[in-house]
Design a protein around this motif. Structure first.
Motif, mmCIF file in Angstrom:
data_model
loop_
_atom_site.group_PDB
_atom_site.id
_atom_site.type_symbol
_atom_site.label_atom_id
_atom_site.label_comp_id
_atom_site.label_asym_id
_atom_site.label_seq_id
_atom_site.Cartn_x
_atom_site.Cartn_y
_atom_site.Cartn_z
ATOM 1 N N ASP A 50 -33.624 -20.615 -21.903
ATOM 2 C CA ASP A 50 -32.346 -20.745 -22.609
ATOM 3 C C ASP A 50 -32.295 -19.888 -23.859
ATOM 4 O O ASP A 50 -31.226 -19.494 -24.311
ATOM 5 C CB ASP A 50 -32.124 -22.213 -23.009
ATOM 6 N N GLU A 51 -33.466 -19.628 -24.417
ATOM 7 C CA GLU A 51 -33.495 -18.921 -25.690
ATOM 8 C C GLU A 51 -34.776 -18.088 -25.786
ATOM 9 O O GLU A 51 -35.836 -18.523 -25.335
ATOM 10 C CB GLU A 51 -33.444 -19.925 -26.843
ATOM 11 N N MET A 52 -34.655 -16.919 -26.353
ATOM 12 C CA MET A 52 -35.818 -16.053 -26.583
ATOM 13 C C MET A 52 -35.854 -15.693 -28.073
ATOM 14 O O MET A 52 -34.846 -15.234 -28.627
ATOM 15 C CB MET A 52 -35.722 -14.784 -25.738
ATOM 16 N N SER A 67 -29.900 -15.794 -26.890
ATOM 17 C CA SER A 67 -29.725 -16.906 -25.953
ATOM 18 C C SER A 67 -29.269 -16.386 -24.602
ATOM 19 O O SER A 67 -28.762 -15.275 -24.481
ATOM 20 C CB SER A 67 -28.707 -17.911 -26.510
ATOM 21 N N LYS A 68 -29.431 -17.198 -23.597
ATOM 22 C CA LYS A 68 -29.105 -16.812 -22.221
ATOM 23 C C LYS A 68 -27.601 -16.581 -22.053
ATOM 24 O O LYS A 68 -26.786 -17.405 -22.485
ATOM 25 C CB LYS A 68 -29.577 -17.930 -21.286
ATOM 26 N N HIS A 69 -27.251 -15.468 -21.413
ATOM 27 C CA HIS A 69 -25.854 -15.178 -21.063
ATOM 28 C C HIS A 69 -25.662 -15.619 -19.615
ATOM 29 O O HIS A 69 -26.019 -14.912 -18.669
ATOM 30 C CB HIS A 69 -25.587 -13.671 -21.218
ATOM 31 N N ASP A 70 -25.121 -16.823 -19.450
ATOM 32 C CA ASP A 70 -25.115 -17.475 -18.135
ATOM 33 C C ASP A 70 -24.391 -16.679 -17.063
ATOM 34 O O ASP A 70 -24.690 -16.829 -15.878
ATOM 35 C CB ASP A 70 -24.469 -18.862 -18.258
ATOM 36 N N ASP A 71 -23.437 -15.835 -17.455
ATOM 37 C CA ASP A 71 -22.629 -15.127 -16.457
ATOM 38 C C ASP A 71 -23.320 -13.876 -15.911
ATOM 39 O O ASP A 71 -22.762 -13.209 -15.039
ATOM 40 C CB ASP A 71 -21.281 -14.723 -17.072
ATOM 41 N N LEU A 106 -32.481 -4.281 -25.946
ATOM 42 C CA LEU A 106 -32.229 -3.896 -24.551
ATOM 43 C C LEU A 106 -31.832 -5.112 -23.716
ATOM 44 O O LEU A 106 -31.226 -4.973 -22.653
ATOM 45 C CB LEU A 106 -33.431 -3.181 -23.951
ATOM 46 N N ASN A 107 -32.187 -6.317 -24.171
ATOM 47 C CA ASN A 107 -31.779 -7.523 -23.446
ATOM 48 C C ASN A 107 -30.303 -7.848 -23.662
ATOM 49 O O ASN A 107 -29.726 -8.633 -22.923
ATOM 50 C CB ASN A 107 -32.617 -8.716 -23.902
ATOM 51 N N VAL A 108 -29.700 -7.250 -24.694
ATOM 52 C CA VAL A 108 -28.304 -7.535 -25.023
ATOM 53 C C VAL A 108 -27.358 -6.595 -24.276
ATOM 54 O O VAL A 108 -26.268 -6.980 -23.872
ATOM 55 C CB VAL A 108 -28.083 -7.418 -26.548
ATOM 56 N N TYR A 109 -27.798 -5.343 -24.093
ATOM 57 C CA TYR A 109 -26.939 -4.346 -23.452
ATOM 58 C C TYR A 109 -27.428 -4.048 -22.040
ATOM 59 O O TYR A 109 -28.630 -4.114 -21.757
ATOM 60 C CB TYR A 109 -26.946 -3.040 -24.261
ATOM 61 N N PHE A 119 -29.058 -11.516 -22.082
ATOM 62 C CA PHE A 119 -29.173 -12.370 -23.261
ATOM 63 C C PHE A 119 -28.139 -11.931 -24.295
ATOM 64 O O PHE A 119 -27.825 -10.744 -24.396
ATOM 65 C CB PHE A 119 -30.577 -12.291 -23.871
ATOM 66 N N GLN A 120 -27.615 -12.887 -25.037
ATOM 67 C CA GLN A 120 -26.641 -12.566 -26.066
ATOM 68 C C GLN A 120 -27.220 -12.846 -27.439
ATOM 69 O O GLN A 120 -28.076 -13.712 -27.614
ATOM 70 C CB GLN A 120 -25.348 -13.341 -25.859
ATOM 71 N N PHE A 121 -26.731 -12.066 -28.387
ATOM 72 C CA PHE A 121 -27.217 -12.114 -29.764
ATOM 73 C C PHE A 121 -26.861 -13.442 -30.422
ATOM 74 O O PHE A 121 -25.734 -13.913 -30.313
ATOM 75 C CB PHE A 121 -26.603 -10.947 -30.537
ATOM 76 N N GLU A 122 -27.821 -14.044 -31.115
ATOM 77 C CA GLU A 122 -27.561 -15.264 -31.879
ATOM 78 C C GLU A 122 -27.768 -15.040 -33.374
ATOM 79 O O GLU A 122 -26.921 -15.367 -34.181
ATOM 80 C CB GLU A 122 -28.479 -16.404 -31.415
ATOM 81 N N ASN A 123 -28.923 -14.462 -33.725
ATOM 82 C CA ASN A 123 -29.211 -14.315 -35.148
ATOM 83 C C ASN A 123 -30.345 -13.300 -35.332
ATOM 84 O O ASN A 123 -31.219 -13.155 -34.482
ATOM 85 C CB ASN A 123 -29.630 -15.662 -35.753
#
Length: 573
Positions: free
Chosen positions: A403-405, A374-378, A225-228, A360-364
């Motif tokens: 910066d990262e979760m 990781s944080k989606h700065d925009d 839910l943090n990604v979308y 937040f954007q997907f990293e791994n």
């Protein structure tokens, strides 16, 4: 009778003049630290009026599999239930009230009351007049409680523990607490006090894939839910707040238009447009996305009305839907057209790098081990003025955020607490008992955190069982359940006993309506049963009525929603 009746796969037989057989009762011990004690309380209530019970502990995954099979209903006479803190359940009455409707999902207990069904339909179509809708909801709650259709036990406080030595900004969202997964407010408000800007949360269950819309809910929905972003979200004050939609207009009973946020970008840098909303709904409908089913269920089509600014979309609905914004659009997930339009079979797609517009954007992701974002700065929530307005002055903490979760899989609650006390993780993604929280908070830097709840603990009575189709028995059982004692002695006072059989909390103003309490009085309950023709053996076990009393029992079972006195039946005691 409901549509499920012919499909329910268990037997429970009533025989004139014989002892009432044991009632199989399912519960999930691992679901919460006190569920076994709750099951024993339920067992005590049945036993106090002479009904033997057979407690069966099932795994939550097994039980959810049963719950979600609304086509057959529960495979047991009694099932204990602990609802998740989905945001919609704190905003709109339908996620709980419509469970009493025989033709909607969630009525796993085969309840059907024509009078209430008509009222449920009426409130669901009362658009544009919230108070009028609320008054209908109040009447429904009174009638459901009077019908004793379910055992609504308590609203347990949400108890978490978290590291507050290195982090500040935990938001005590009702129903969710501070560190669980159903809301985003702690994640976007959290500020580091020390050198690390990576927040590590321990969990006990992980995702099975990265496809949120075509998952069946569960961990994929919670973790991603943090990604979308959805069109709307729920605030920590349980109010509707903007997401990808910044405002809406109810054009008529079946048409809603929404203005979309300007300047939003996907995590790959592409611009978000109204076409993404239209595409998402059309894909969900065409390929039946179960996790998004509540969102698109009443949408017939989507039109792009304007592309200027952020754009404007029109939702054409199949029927008047009072909850379209407060239930369906909240926590909807919008996916990027440019990433999904060439996917032939979305239900079997498992993106290596899921792209959203969320904070937040997907990293791994390593299955069974960890999810790293990781944080989606925009994202707009990193703007302090915006976040202050949405989180609220009481909870807002200024700063650049994390910066990262990282969500790491850890075995069980005890291991989670130990890992936090040793500093390996900063928070845990589940509730703990009052005792566990007090023990964990003995370590330096670990704090017990408590929030109010809108999520009830309840007991489903399967209305296909003749014992539970007898309203007199349901009312008697309601008087045999000691809700307050459970809150006082098991929850250590950390919760609220529910007066009547009402799943809505006073937090849900204006939809909450007061209901008459059922006084705890097992002797009164036994007297009611004797008046209705039941008898008791020498060791106080309940016996089915016989003779004229059996015919009266048969009449009550046939009716389903009237007591002995309401049917002018004589006193058989």
């Amino acid at each position: 009778m409901s549509a499920n009746d012919e499909a329910v796969q268990f037997e429970y037989t009533a025989v004139e003049g014989q002892s009432v057989p044991s009632v199989t009762t399912h519960f999930a011990q691992s679901e919460t630290p006190w569920m076994r004690e709750f099951a024993l309380t339920v067992q005590d209530s049945f036993n106090s009026i002479g009904v033997p019970t057979n407690l069966v502990n099932v795994q939550p995954s097994t039980r959810y599999g049963e719950f979600w099979r609304a086509d057959i209903g529960h495979p047991a006479p009694v099932v204990m239930n602990l609802h998740g803190p989905d945001p919609q359940r704190g905003l709109d009455p339908n996620p709980f009230l419509m469970r009493a409707h025989p033709e909607t999902g969630g009525n796993y207990y085969n309840y059907k009351n024509d009078e209430i069904t008509e009222l449920l339909d009426e409130q669901a179509q009362t658009i544009g007049d919230q108070q009028a809708r609320a008054e209908i909801c109040h009447e429904i709650q009174r009638k459901l409680s009077e019908d004793a259709y379910i055992i609504a036990a308590n609203f347990p406080d949400v108890i978490n523990v978290a590291n507050t030595a290195n982090w500040e900004g935990y938001v005590p969202t009702p129903g969710n607490g501070t560190t669980r997964d159903s809301f985003i407010w702690t994640q976007v408000n959290l500020q580091p006090r020390g050198d690390s800007t990576t927040w590590v949360k321990g969990v006990t269950a992980g995702m099975q894939g990265t496809n949120l819309p075509w998952s069946t809910g569960g961990m994929e929905e919670k973790r991603l839910l943090n990604v979308y972003d959805g069109l709307y979200d729920a605030s920590p004050q349980l109010e509707i707040v903007p997401g990808l939609a910044t405002g809406h207009e109810v054009v008529d009973d079946t048409t809603v238009e929404m203005d979309l946020r300007e300047g939003v970008t996907w995590h790959d840098g592409e611009s978000f447009t109204p076409e993404d909303v239209k595409f998402s709904v059309e894909q969900y409908k065409q390929h039946t996305a179960p996790q998004q089913g509540p969102f698109y269920r009443t949408i017939e089509s989507v039109e792009v009305v304007s592309t200027s600014g952020g754009g404007r979309v029109r939702f054409n609905l199949t029927e008047p839907d009072a909850s379209f914004v407060t239930q369906r659009a909240v926590r909807s997930a919008i996916i990027p057209k440019h990433r999904w339009e060439d996917v032939d079979n979305p239900s079997e797609y498992n993106p290596d790098n899921p792209i959203g517009t969320g904070p937040f954007q997907f990293e791994n992701w390593s299955q069974g081990q960890e999810l790293r974002l990781s944080k989606h700065d925009d994202h707009w929530l990193w703007d302090e003025d915006t976040r202050r307005e949405l989180v609220g002055e009481e909870h807002f903490v200024p700063g650049d955020g994390i910066d990262e979760m990282v969500e790491v899989n850890v075995g069980n609650v005890s291991t989670l607490i130990g890992a936090m006390q040793s500093g390996d993780i900063d928070a845990i993604g589940m509730t703990v008992s009052n005792q566990q929280a007090n023990r964990a908070a003995q370590a330096d830097g670990v704090e017990k955190q408590t929030s109010r709840n809108y999520v009830p603990t309840d007991v489903h009575l399967n209305h296909i069982v003749p014992l539970f189709r007898d309203k007199t028995f349901r009312v008697a059982l309601s008087h045999a359940f000691d809700k307050q004692s459970f809150v006082d002695n098991v929850l250590s006072g950390q919760g609220q006993a529910i007066d009547g059989q009402n799943l809505l909390t006073p937090l849900m103003t204006p939809f909450y309506g007061e209901t008459e309490p059922y006084e705890y009085n097992p002797e009164q309950a036994k007297t009611m049963l004797e008046q209705a023709g039941y008898t008791f053996t020498s060791n106080d076990m309940l016996v089915w009525p016989e003779g004229d009393a059996w015919e009266a029992f048969d009449e009550r079972v046939e009716h389903g929603h009237a007591t002995r006195s309401e049917l002018d039946q004589p006193d058989f005691s």
